[in-house]
Motif scaffolding. Structure first.
Motif, PDB file in Angstrom:
ATOM      1  N   GLU A  66       0.828  -1.204   0.000  1.00 16.76           N
ATOM      2  CA  GLU A  66       0.000   0.000   0.000  1.00 16.76           C
ATOM      3  C   GLU A  66       0.863   1.254   0.000  1.00 16.76           C
ATOM      4  O   GLU A  66       0.620   2.193  -0.777  1.00 16.76           O
ATOM      5  N   MET A  67       1.877   1.280   0.838  1.00 23.02           N
ATOM      6  CA  MET A  67       2.770   2.436   0.910  1.00 23.02           C
ATOM      7  C   MET A  67       3.557   2.600  -0.394  1.00 23.02           C
ATOM      8  O   MET A  67       3.742   3.716  -0.886  1.00 23.02           O
ATOM      9  N   THR A  68       3.998   1.485  -0.976  1.00 24.09           N
ATOM     10  CA  THR A  68       4.769   1.547  -2.221  1.00 24.09           C
ATOM     11  C   THR A  68       3.928   2.102  -3.361  1.00 24.09           C
ATOM     12  O   THR A  68       4.366   2.991  -4.113  1.00 24.09           O
ATOM     13  N   PHE A  69       2.710   1.590  -3.508  1.00 24.47           N
ATOM     14  CA  PHE A  69       1.850   2.055  -4.596  1.00 24.47           C
ATOM     15  C   PHE A  69       1.362   3.480  -4.367  1.00 24.47           C
ATOM     16  O   PHE A  69       1.123   4.214  -5.331  1.00 24.47           O
ATOM     17  N   GLN A  70       1.190   3.871  -3.128  1.00 26.31           N
ATOM     18  CA  GLN A  70       0.797   5.251  -2.851  1.00 26.31           C
ATOM     19  C   GLN A  70       1.883   6.218  -3.306  1.00 26.31           C
ATOM     20  O   GLN A  70       1.603   7.244  -3.938  1.00 26.31           O
ATOM     21  N   ARG A  71       3.134   5.875  -3.000  1.00 28.76           N
ATOM     22  CA  ARG A  71       4.246   6.715  -3.419  1.00 28.76           C
ATOM     23  C   ARG A  71       4.381   6.715  -4.943  1.00 28.76           C
ATOM     24  O   ARG A  71       4.620   7.763  -5.556  1.00 28.76           O
ATOM     25  N   PHE A  72       4.210   5.540  -5.551  1.00 28.15           N
ATOM     26  CA  PHE A  72       4.303   5.451  -7.011  1.00 28.15           C
ATOM     27  C   PHE A  72       3.181   6.239  -7.677  1.00 28.15           C
ATOM     28  O   PHE A  72       3.404   6.938  -8.676  1.00 28.15           O
ATOM     29  N   SER A  73       1.972   6.156  -7.130  1.00 26.19           N
ATOM     30  CA  SER A  73       0.847   6.907  -7.689  1.00 26.19           C
ATOM     31  C   SER A  73       1.101   8.414  -7.620  1.00 26.19           C
ATOM     32  O   SER A  73       0.810   9.146  -8.574  1.00 26.19           O
ATOM     33  N   ASP A  74       1.663   8.875  -6.516  1.00 26.19           N
ATOM     34  CA  ASP A  74       1.971  10.308  -6.391  1.00 26.19           C
ATOM     35  C   ASP A  74       3.019  10.736  -7.420  1.00 26.19           C
ATOM     36  O   ASP A  74       2.912  11.825  -8.016  1.00 26.19           O
ATOM     37  N   LEU A  75       4.030   9.889  -7.638  1.00 24.95           N
ATOM     38  CA  LEU A  75       5.061  10.224  -8.627  1.00 24.95           C
ATOM     39  C   LEU A  75       4.485  10.300 -10.031  1.00 24.95           C
ATOM     40  O   LEU A  75       4.844  11.188 -10.820  1.00 24.95           O
ATOM     41  N   VAL A  76       3.592   9.358 -10.370  1.00 25.60           N
ATOM     42  CA  VAL A  76       2.980   9.366 -11.704  1.00 25.60           C
ATOM     43  C   VAL A  76       2.148  10.629 -11.891  1.00 25.60           C
ATOM     44  O   VAL A  76       2.190  11.275 -12.949  1.00 25.60           O
ATOM     45  N   LYS A  77       1.396  11.008 -10.866  1.00 23.44           N
ATOM     46  CA  LYS A  77       0.567  12.209 -10.971  1.00 23.44           C
ATOM     47  C   LYS A  77       1.414  13.472 -11.076  1.00 23.44           C
ATOM     48  O   LYS A  77       1.034  14.429 -11.763  1.00 23.44           O
ATOM     49  N   GLN A  78       2.565  13.487 -10.423  1.00 22.64           N
ATOM     50  CA  GLN A  78       3.420  14.668 -10.461  1.00 22.64           C
ATOM     51  C   GLN A  78       4.149  14.819 -11.787  1.00 22.64           C
ATOM     52  O   GLN A  78       4.332  15.936 -12.274  1.00 22.64           O
ATOM     53  N   SER A  79       4.558  13.702 -12.383  1.00 19.76           N
ATOM     54  CA  SER A  79       5.464  13.787 -13.534  1.00 19.76           C
ATOM     55  C   SER A  79       4.836  13.429 -14.874  1.00 19.76           C
ATOM     56  O   SER A  79       5.286  13.935 -15.906  1.00 19.76           O
ATOM     57  N   LEU A  80       3.808  12.575 -14.902  1.00 18.60           N
ATOM     58  CA  LEU A  80       3.316  12.080 -16.189  1.00 18.60           C
ATOM     59  C   LEU A  80       1.862  12.451 -16.467  1.00 18.60           C
ATOM     60  O   LEU A  80       1.569  13.093 -17.478  1.00 18.60           O
ATOM     61  N   THR A  81       0.964  12.023 -15.596  1.00 12.74           N
ATOM     62  CA  THR A  81      -0.459  12.169 -15.912  1.00 12.74           C
ATOM     63  C   THR A  81      -1.274  12.280 -14.628  1.00 12.74           C
ATOM     64  O   THR A  81      -0.937  11.645 -13.622  1.00 12.74           O
ATOM     65  N   PRO A  82      -2.348  13.054 -14.660  1.00 15.30           N
ATOM     66  CA  PRO A  82      -3.235  13.097 -13.489  1.00 15.30           C
ATOM     67  C   PRO A  82      -4.252  11.959 -13.470  1.00 15.30           C
ATOM     68  O   PRO A  82      -4.969  11.795 -12.478  1.00 15.30           O
ATOM     69  N   HIS A  83      -4.306  11.182 -14.547  1.00 12.10           N
ATOM     70  CA  HIS A  83      -5.328  10.141 -14.676  1.00 12.10           C
ATOM     71  C   HIS A  83      -4.775   8.821 -14.143  1.00 12.10           C
ATOM     72  O   HIS A  83      -4.267   7.981 -14.894  1.00 12.10           O
ATOM     73  N   VAL A  84      -4.864   8.634 -12.848  1.00 14.61           N
ATOM     74  CA  VAL A  84      -4.375   7.421 -12.189  1.00 14.61           C
ATOM     75  C   VAL A  84      -5.498   6.854 -11.332  1.00 14.61           C
ATOM     76  O   VAL A  84      -6.126   7.572 -10.551  1.00 14.61           O
ATOM     77  N   VAL A  85      -5.739   5.557 -11.493  1.00 10.95           N
ATOM     78  CA  VAL A  85      -6.792   4.865 -10.746  1.00 10.95           C
ATOM     79  C   VAL A  85      -6.157   3.686 -10.012  1.00 10.95           C
ATOM     80  O   VAL A  85      -5.439   2.888 -10.615  1.00 10.95           O
ATOM     81  N   CYS A  86      -6.411   3.578  -8.714  1.00  2.00           N
ATOM     82  CA  CYS A  86      -5.911   2.464  -7.900  1.00  2.00           C
ATOM     83  C   CYS A  86      -7.089   1.596  -7.477  1.00  2.00           C
ATOM     84  O   CYS A  86      -8.076   2.109  -6.938  1.00  2.00           O
ATOM     85  N   LEU A  87      -6.977   0.294  -7.710  1.00  2.00           N
ATOM     86  CA  LEU A  87      -8.060  -0.644  -7.439  1.00  2.00           C
ATOM     87  C   LEU A  87      -7.619  -1.686  -6.425  1.00  2.00           C
ATOM     88  O   LEU A  87      -6.481  -2.164  -6.470  1.00  2.00           O
ATOM     89  N   HIS A  88      -8.553  -2.050  -5.521  1.00  2.00           N
ATOM     90  CA  HIS A  88      -8.349  -3.129  -4.555  1.00  2.00           C
ATOM     91  C   HIS A  88      -9.268  -4.286  -4.923  1.00  2.00           C
ATOM     92  O   HIS A  88     -10.426  -4.079  -5.312  1.00  2.00           O
ATOM     93  N   GLY A  89      -8.786  -5.504  -4.734  1.00  7.19           N
ATOM     94  CA  GLY A  89      -9.585  -6.671  -5.077  1.00  7.19           C
ATOM     95  C   GLY A  89     -10.836  -6.799  -4.236  1.00  7.19           C
ATOM     96  O   GLY A  89     -11.888  -7.227  -4.729  1.00  7.19           O
ATOM     97  N   LYS A  90     -10.777  -6.428  -2.968  1.00  9.43           N
ATOM     98  CA  LYS A  90     -11.940  -6.576  -2.090  1.00  9.43           C
ATOM     99  C   LYS A  90     -13.055  -5.600  -2.449  1.00  9.43           C
ATOM    100  O   LYS A  90     -14.211  -5.813  -2.075  1.00  9.43           O
ATOM    101  N   GLU A  91     -12.736  -4.517  -3.178  1.00  8.21           N
ATOM    102  CA  GLU A  91     -13.731  -3.535  -3.576  1.00  8.21           C
ATOM    103  C   GLU A  91     -14.248  -3.772  -4.984  1.00  8.21           C
ATOM    104  O   GLU A  91     -15.144  -3.060  -5.427  1.00  8.21           O
TER     105      GLU A  91
END
Length: 726
Positions: free
Chosen positions: A115-140
């Motif tokens: 969770e911490m790794t993907f949160q950091r990766f998602s923030d980096l993608v939004k900062q440098s490449l694209t604002p269109h990032v979606v994170c999905l959990h299997g239980k949801e």
């Protein structure tokens, strides 16, 4: 009054307007019910400051560890939809355009860290490449509809609804961001086209320059599946098939978070679906290497004064190795140890930098000085002093403060010498066969914390193996030790050690130059005086016996070669360093100020046993409720205890099958006695409805906790599921 089952079920009703729970903070932990003293405030502020420094250091080096894989992932996403210098009719180009770029990120089984790794990766993608990032959990996302809802809600905003609300939305002229959106991927291409045209609008000249590479500059849409193994295969297959139909219109990129193995993708997806993906594999740093870095940055350093005892560190490592492999949980355990230390140790206010500690020592009250005199290590220190100094330490507060400042400075110097020598010993022993002192430095550190390492059999075995080491291997180890000492603080003892090791290294290098000539000379002298030569001559029995005795004596007193003598000298020097600088912390006065040794407390908090806690609470409710009326001797049933405790103790007296009627009669007898009623009244066959309801409620709770279950062997019985009690 008859029931077909002890309990029908358990239903949870969540309030619509639920308020967030108040999360307890460390300040509440320090509040012991009385007025908070100035010393408590100082301890809490010291804890907060120290933990903030540790937290920032942890986040910094964790970002450095993940930097390589993050850069690779960002580069993959950036280049996933760029097909420059490719012809439209090119077959490979058309194949790439028909496949969905997919990054398979193998993160390991340390699931709490993902969770911490993907949160950091998602923030980096939004900062440098694209604002269109979606994170999905299997239980949801248990259905395709839920996956589409999550994706559309994150991308389009607003509320995603199904077909039932579509007619209602047609009658309202609300903007797109506020309308309920039909749950379908068909609404994405139009939205994405409008977004890219809006973001690309500007001056006509800029439009002309960028029209050729408009597709390449369009930001991609990144969909992250954080826990791929928890998604249903059918849901994943259908969603990928839907996305493949829009890959020509939308620059989609999928990221799979995998905990086990990349083969999981092919197990979940048939060939018809996996062929729609263009998969590239990414491997993260192993959790064991990550833990080694955490221990090196937080524990094996003089940057932070707080330290863990050997048993506490062993508890945290065992939880890591045998439970979750989570570095995040290890850091939380470290934080809990820090919090417990500042809460339970009044002298922890001196667990700070040396300059700050000296200032606090000067302001210590008489009560604090008395606490210092009662510290076990300080008492042993006083016993070793002469009588005059003992009197001064026990009676003169100012003299005590001056001596405490000196002891804390010595403790600081002890750590500055301890860790470099420990790393040098690890360099020598980590490459030995079967790793007698451990492969990882954490294993060696725990051993050194708990006992004198030179008194162990593993230490003797390690130095025996070092005594057989070759020249080039020993030279390599010396060079590594010199590098370790160079990276540490350049103070007097370490500088002298480094210079001594450099002298050894130069001697070994000179030994390589003169070795061939000396070997020839020594060989000629040995041949001249060799007893074996005399065996070739004819001799009688007396001469033969004499020659054999000389051979035996010569082998015992065989002269060491120059390399062997130098190797022995190096090992003796290392052994001297270990005995001088790797003394256990318990030998240092006032080590309790900075060392936390509450291993049982940490084990109780982090490695709890729910069944033991439940049985203790049910059999000894006083431990939790603190009501004097609940005190009882072992084995007796207190009639004032809660109903579930009475029912639990009664069921301990039964066998595998429990008769519900007999159980009820025993319960009514106990409860009636506590309420001052006649115990013989229930025996007439009529049980009070309130007592019957209380009994059914208590039995239902026991069934919910897993102590009993209904059985088909006898309709009026229940089966017992546990054995033994407290």
């Amino acid at each position: 009054m008859a029931t077909s089952s002890v309990s029908r079920g358990c239903f949870v009703f969540k309030p619509k307007d639920s308020k967030k729970r108040k999360i307890p903070v460390a300040a509440d932990f320090f509040n012991k019910g009385d007025a908070i003293s100035e010393s408590d405030r100082l301890q809490f502020s010291t804890y907060e400051s120290l933990w903030q420094q540790m937290k920032e250091e942890t986040e910094r080096f964790q970002d450095n560890l993940n930097e390589k894989i993050f850069d690779s992932l960002l580069s993959f996403i950036k280049n996933s939809h760029i097909h420059l210098n490719s012809k439209v009719n090119d077959w490979s180009y058309r194949m790439r355009c028909s496949e969905i770029p997919t990054a398979a990120v193998v993160l390991g089984v340390n699931v709490p860290d993902h969770e911490m790794t993907f949160q950091r990766f998602s923030d980096l993608v939004k900062q440098s490449l694209t604002p269109h990032v979606v994170c999905l959990h299997g239980k949801e996302c248990t259905t395709v509809k839920q996956v589409l809802q999550k994706v559309l809600m994150h991308l389009l905003g607003g509320t995603v609804n199904d077909e039932e609300a579509e007619e209602e939305d047609m009658h309202h002229s609300t903007p797109l961001s506020q309308r309920r959106i039909h749950c379908s991927m068909a609404s994405l291409p139009g939205w994405y086209k409008a977004i890219t045209q809006t973001s690309g609008s500007g001056s006509p000249s800029k439009k002309r320059k960028s029209c050729a590479v408009e597709k390449e500059q369009a930001p991609p849409i990144v969909i992250i599946f954080k826990d791929l193994e928890t998604f249903l295969p059918e849901v994943l297959q259908n969603f990928i098939t839907i996305c493949s139909n829009y890959i020509q219109q939308l620059p989609l990129v999928l990221v799979f978070g995998i905990a086990t193995s990349p083969i999981t993708i092919h197990r979940m997806l048939p060939h018809a679906v996996s062929s729609l993906l263009c998969i590239e594999l990414f491997q993260s740093l192993s959790c064991s290497d990550h833990l080694t870095t955490v221990i090196d940055k937080l524990v094996l350093t003089t940057k932070f004064p707080f330290k863990l005892s050997g048993k506490v560190l062993q508890v945290l490592i065992v939880i890591f190795l045998y439970h979750d492999f989570s570095v995040r949980n290890f850091v939380k355990g470290f934080q809990l140890s820090l919090l417990e230390h500042f809460y339970s140790q009044p002298l922890s206010l001196l667990c700070c930098s040396l300059d700050e500690a000296n200032g606090r020592i000067r302001n210590l009250a008489h009560g604090d000085c008395e606490r210092i005199r009662q510290v076990p290590s300080f008492m042993r220190y006083v016993d070793c002093q002469d009588s005059e100094k003992q009197i001064e330490l026990l009676t003169n507060d100012q003299y005590l403060k001056d001596d405490v400042q000196k002891l804390l400075k010595d403790l600081h110097i002890y750590h500055e010498n301890y860790f470099p020598v420990l790393k040098c010993l690890h360099v020598f022993t980590s490459s030995l066969p079967k790793y007698p002192l451990g492969k990882q430095i954490r294993e060696l550190y725990v051993t050194c914390l708990e006992r004198n390492v030179w008194e162990t059999e593993e230490y003797s075995s390690a130095f025996q193996l070092l005594g057989m080491m070759a020249n080039n291997e020993l030279v390599s180890l010396l060079q590594k030790c010199i590098d370790v000492l160079k990276s540490s603080k350049q103070q007097k003892p370490l500088t002298d050690i480094r210079q001594k090791l450099e002298e050894f290294l130069s001697k070994f290098q000179k030994l390589d130059d003169i070795a061939p000539e000396m070997h020839d000379k020594e060989g000629d002298e040995n041949n001249k005086t060799s007893p074996e030569k005399s065996l070739q001559k004819k001799t009688d029995l007396y001469e033969l016996q004499k020659t054999l005795m000389e051979m035996k004596k010569s082998r015992r007193s065989k002269k060491l070669s120059r390399f062997e003598a130098l190797r022995m000298e190096v090992l003796e020097f290392m052994d001297k360093l270990v005995r001088q600088y790797l003394l256990p912390p318990e030998t240092q006065p006032l080590h309790e100020v900075i060392y936390f040794s509450g291993a049982s407390t940490i084990r109780r908090h982090l490695n709890a046993t729910p069944r033991t806690a439940l049985q203790t609470a049910l059999s000894k409710p006083y431990n939790y409720l603190q009501n004097e009326a609940l005190r009882s001797e072992g084995g007796t049933i207190t009639n004032t205890a809660p109903d579930i405790c009475i029912v639990y103790k009664l069921h301990l007296e039964c066998g595998r099958l429990i008769n519900l009627y007999d159980w009820l009669q025993a319960f009514v007898t106990v409860v009636s006695a506590s309420e001052g009623q006649d115990p013989d009244k229930p025996s007439k066959g009529q049980v009070d409805q309130v007592l019957h309801a209380r009994f059914i409620h208590a039995v239902s709770e026991l069934e919910f906790l897993g102590f009993i279950k209904p059985t088909k062997q006898k309709t009026d019985h229940v089966a017992r599921l546990t054995w033994g009690g407290f």
